[in-house]
Design an enzyme around this catalytic site. Sequence first.
Site, mmCIF file in Angstrom:
data_model
loop_
_atom_site.group_PDB
_atom_site.id
_atom_site.type_symbol
_atom_site.label_atom_id
_atom_site.label_comp_id
_atom_site.label_asym_id
_atom_site.label_seq_id
_atom_site.Cartn_x
_atom_site.Cartn_y
_atom_site.Cartn_z
ATOM 1 N N CYS A 18 -16.964 1.701 19.034
ATOM 2 C CA CYS A 18 -17.570 2.909 18.490
ATOM 3 C C CYS A 18 -17.614 3.881 19.649
ATOM 4 O O CYS A 18 -18.421 3.723 20.564
ATOM 5 C CB CYS A 18 -18.982 2.662 17.952
ATOM 6 S SG CYS A 18 -19.766 4.218 17.469
ATOM 7 N N CYS A 59 -21.172 5.925 19.685
ATOM 8 C CA CYS A 59 -22.465 5.291 20.021
ATOM 9 C C CYS A 59 -22.318 3.770 19.968
ATOM 10 O O CYS A 59 -21.749 3.180 20.876
ATOM 11 C CB CYS A 59 -23.569 5.790 19.099
ATOM 12 S SG CYS A 59 -23.154 5.839 17.353
ATOM 13 N N SER A 60 -22.787 3.133 18.918
ATOM 14 C CA SER A 60 -22.775 1.671 18.908
ATOM 15 C C SER A 60 -22.606 1.114 17.505
ATOM 16 O O SER A 60 -23.140 0.058 17.193
ATOM 17 C CB SER A 60 -24.075 1.145 19.519
ATOM 18 O OG SER A 60 -25.168 1.639 18.767
ATOM 19 N N CYS A 61 -21.893 1.824 16.626
ATOM 20 C CA CYS A 61 -21.717 1.356 15.246
ATOM 21 C C CYS A 61 -21.017 -0.004 15.253
ATOM 22 O O CYS A 61 -20.034 -0.209 15.967
ATOM 23 C CB CYS A 61 -20.914 2.372 14.441
ATOM 24 S SG CYS A 61 -21.769 3.963 14.332
HETATM 25 FE FE FE Z 1 -21.870 4.328 16.585
#
Ligand code: FE
Length: 223
Positions: free
Chosen positions: A122, A125-127
């Site tokens: 991602c 961010c951190s998906c």
């Molecule tokens: Fe994300």
Amino acid sequence: MTIPHAPGNGHGGHDHEEHPGMAHDEELGYYAVRAKAMEALLVQKGICSPDEIQGMVDRLEARSPSDGARVVARAWADPAFKSLLLSDPEAALVQLGYSLPETTPKLDVVENTNELHHLVVCTLCSCYPRALLGRPPDWYKSLAYRSRAVVDPRGVISEFGLDLADDVEVRVLDSTADLRYLVLPRRPEGTEGMSEEELAGLVTRDSMIGVTDARSPQAAHSG
Ligand code: FE
């Protein structure tokens, strides 16, 4: 408007029990404070109740890579399940007793083969497919991984210990708030006689992100 738990609202630290393990508000960082403020707004506007929010958190916390490993092992063992998993992941997951909440992003399952290797990132961010795998590893959220996975995916994969042949195509998939990816790693050689449970023991979290392959039975045996 009062934001419960927000710093500076003068509360006396009496209600921390509802978030076991959570640091005191005074120690919360910017994002934790912001999350709490958003939670308070969701409740205040009647969009959801504190119980619903906590229920969602509990469901996500209950998931771990071993849940994904069960799914991968079934796909390796059952061709019909595998084709359903690739074409309609949610329907396949229901067969194993997993139901993705309606509010979670769509899940796409991609298959790694001898010709094509997928790597999930991602960049923003951190998906991550938390509804199935739980929390992402810390490195997944790092700026180094998020930037380098796109610029030099082979280099990153190699640093995780997997040297891909030059003729293997590498495809980087950028997760979003609406779409998450689960990699179906290649089934290791020498696993023909193994049970589904044994197969699941070869499926690592990292192999479902695509930074590595699943473990060989030899590697799994030697720990
Ligand atoms: Fe994300």
